[in-house]
Scaffold this active site. Structure first.
Site, PDB file in Angstrom:
ATOM      1  N   HIS A  13     -73.253  34.213 -20.927  1.00  0.00           N
ATOM      2  CA  HIS A  13     -74.371  34.727 -20.805  1.00  0.00           C
ATOM      3  C   HIS A  13     -74.542  35.856 -21.450  1.00  0.00           C
ATOM      4  O   HIS A  13     -73.824  37.051 -21.190  1.00  0.00           O
ATOM      5  CB  HIS A  13     -74.641  35.015 -19.089  1.00  0.00           C
ATOM      6  N   HIS A  15     -77.024  38.882 -24.297  1.00  0.00           N
ATOM      7  CA  HIS A  15     -78.012  39.272 -25.080  1.00  0.00           C
ATOM      8  C   HIS A  15     -77.482  39.864 -26.178  1.00  0.00           C
ATOM      9  O   HIS A  15     -77.022  40.937 -26.282  1.00  0.00           O
ATOM     10  CB  HIS A  15     -78.770  40.273 -24.103  1.00  0.00           C
ATOM     11  N   LYS A  99     -83.633  28.764 -20.016  1.00  0.00           N
ATOM     12  CA  LYS A  99     -83.518  29.878 -18.965  1.00  0.00           C
ATOM     13  C   LYS A  99     -84.832  30.013 -18.175  1.00  0.00           C
ATOM     14  O   LYS A  99     -85.819  29.932 -18.992  1.00  0.00           O
ATOM     15  CB  LYS A  99     -83.159  30.916 -20.020  1.00  0.00           C
ATOM     16  N   HIS A 136     -82.519  33.039 -13.574  1.00  0.00           N
ATOM     17  CA  HIS A 136     -82.427  34.550 -13.202  1.00  0.00           C
ATOM     18  C   HIS A 136     -83.028  34.464 -11.547  1.00  0.00           C
ATOM     19  O   HIS A 136     -84.063  34.400 -11.490  1.00  0.00           O
ATOM     20  CB  HIS A 136     -83.311  35.641 -14.004  1.00  0.00           C
ATOM     21  N   HIS A 174     -75.372  35.888 -13.149  1.00  0.00           N
ATOM     22  CA  HIS A 174     -75.229  36.914 -12.747  1.00  0.00           C
ATOM     23  C   HIS A 174     -75.385  37.302 -11.363  1.00  0.00           C
ATOM     24  O   HIS A 174     -76.155  38.065 -10.978  1.00  0.00           O
ATOM     25  CB  HIS A 174     -75.950  38.328 -13.657  1.00  0.00           C
ATOM     26  N   ASP A 247     -73.509  38.942 -19.219  1.00  0.00           N
ATOM     27  CA  ASP A 247     -74.814  39.516 -19.417  1.00  0.00           C
ATOM     28  C   ASP A 247     -74.722  41.004 -20.094  1.00  0.00           C
ATOM     29  O   ASP A 247     -75.610  41.830 -19.677  1.00  0.00           O
ATOM     30  CB  ASP A 247     -75.187  39.749 -17.942  1.00  0.00           C
TER      31      ASP A 247
HETATM   32  O1  DOR Z   1     -79.743  44.186 -16.592  1.00  0.00           O
HETATM   33  C1  DOR Z   1     -80.428  43.166 -17.229  1.00  0.00           C
HETATM   34  N1  DOR Z   1     -80.856  43.348 -18.622  1.00  0.00           N
HETATM   35  N2  DOR Z   1     -80.885  42.191 -16.538  1.00  0.00           N
HETATM   36  C2  DOR Z   1     -81.852  41.296 -17.211  1.00  0.00           C
HETATM   37  O2  DOR Z   1     -81.964  40.326 -16.556  1.00  0.00           O
HETATM   38  C3  DOR Z   1     -82.009  41.437 -18.710  1.00  0.00           C
HETATM   39  C4  DOR Z   1     -81.250  42.186 -19.312  1.00  0.00           C
HETATM   40  C5  DOR Z   1     -81.872  42.624 -20.580  1.00  0.00           C
HETATM   41  O3  DOR Z   1     -82.170  41.647 -21.343  1.00  0.00           O
HETATM   42  O4  DOR Z   1     -81.841  43.849 -20.951  1.00  0.00           O
HETATM   43 ZN    ZN Z   2     -79.310  38.375 -18.851  1.00  0.00          ZN
END
Ligand code: DOR
Ligand code: ZN
Length: 343
Positions: A13, A15, A99, A136, A174, A247
């Site tokens: 997971h 970003h 997702k 999520h 998460h 995450d």
């Molecule tokens: O803390 C988070 N940041 N939780 C999420 O679900 C998305 C993520 C983000 O993309 O910044």
């Molecule tokens: Zn995430």
């Protein structure tokens, strides 16, 4: 034990963002992990095969050549997603998973799903072809307290969805509560969960006592210490349904230090160092390799990576902010000395 060698791990997971921020952050994931499940919550979101291929190409172009890194792409589920598009993307090896963001649950989730009913056709197809759904797990009902949104999601959304799609592979992403740990352990369907390093290390006292620490603010929000301990027990307990997913979610410092700050913790620069510290503290270093390198691939039906990675009990200091001015990003645990390093 002063050193541990494991099969090369994966991050289930992440970003990685886009454009300049992608360039800044991708190497931190690529240098620790062989593969990563890449979240699709860009602006605009990665909703189809074409955007997933284009995004994968941008990630590979931004990744320094010395790393052998494979991004595994996901599609952002919307009320209007065409099930045939998911099936084609999965068959072609472009889309690894889908997702599900409840609409408005978190960063860039406005185009998310309004209800499970709206995506039944997609879930039907995914169940049939074995394509994982990554969830999520928070309700967005304004009447529900932010600290209860995950637990309420289990009861209101996840339990009925799983009852309707008992063969659907689902990853509850998460997880932050003992409720989720118990729910996973009691489940008899293909349900698993990722656990972040920050939810293993931080509870709401760390975030809120003695001042508010915006770099610990994320969604789902960190909970009380008893929930944190339940996550530590789950991660280190040897149940194969729990695996590593950082995450890592970078935001510019200007977005974090704000009257209305963004949710997300940029853990990639010290992800494995943080996880292994938890396993060491819990006297469970013997369980670390399965959590980091075996359980995820087993759930996704992918091979374990070739090659190994070694961590040693050698103190290491987390570096400072990346980038400058409006583009600066702050790593989780910036400036702290951690007990373990990647060799
Ligand atoms: O803390 C988070 N940041 N939780 C999420 O679900 C998305 C993520 C983000 O993309 O910044
Ligand atoms: Zn995430």
């Amino acid at each position: 034990m002063n050193s541990i060698t494991i099969a090369r791990p994966d991050d289930w997971h992440v970003h990685l963002r886009d454009d300049d921020m992608l360039e800044q952050v991708v190497e931190f994931t690529a240098r620790q992990f062989a593969r990563a499940i890449v979240m699709p919550n860009l602006k605009p979101p990665v909703i189809n095969i074409e955007r997933a291929i284009a995004y994968r190409d941008r990630i590979l172009a931004a990744c320094p050549e010395q790393y052998d890194f494979t991004p595994l792409m996901t599609a952002y589920l919307t009320d209007t997603t065409d099930p045939a598009e998911l099936e084609r993307g999965f068959a072609a090896g472009v889309l690894t998973a889908v997702k599900l963001y409840p609409a408005n649950a978190t960063t860039n989730s406005a185009a998310g799903v309004s209800s499970v009913d709206a995506v039944r056709g997609c879930l039907e197809v995914m169940q049939r072809i074995g394509m994982p759904l990554l969830v999520h797990g928070e309700v967005v009902d304004p009447a529900i307290d932010i600290f209860d949104r995950e637990a309420v999601f289990l009861e209101r959304v996840l339990a009925p969805m799983i009852a309707d799609f008992p063969a659907l592979k689902v990853v509850l992403e998460h997880i932050t509560t003992a409720d989720s740990v118990d729910f996973i352990m009691a489940s008899t369907t293909p349900l698993a969960a990722t656990i972040t390093a920050h939810h293993l290390q931080v509870n709401r006292n760390h975030m809120l006592v003695g001042g508010i620490r915006p770099h610990y603010y994320c969604l789902p929000i960190v909970k009380r210490a008893s929930h944190q301990q339940a996550l530590r027990d789950a991660a280190t307990g040897g149940d194969t349904r729990f695996f590593l997913g950082t995450d890592t979610a970078p935001h510019p410092i200007t977005g974090k230090h704000s009257a209305c700050g963004c949710a997300g913790v940029f853990t990639a620069p010290c992800a494995l160092e943080s996880y292994v510290q938890v396993f060491d503290e819990e006297n469970a270093l013997d369980k670390f390799e399965a959590f980091a390198s075996f359980n995820g691939p087993a759930f996704y039906g992918l091979p374990v990576n070739t090659g190994t990675l070694t961590l040693t009990r050698t103190p290491t200091k987390v570096g400072g902010d990346l980038g400058e001015g409006d583009a600066a990003i702050r790593p989780y645990r910036m400036g702290e000395t951690l007990p373990w390093s990647v060799a």
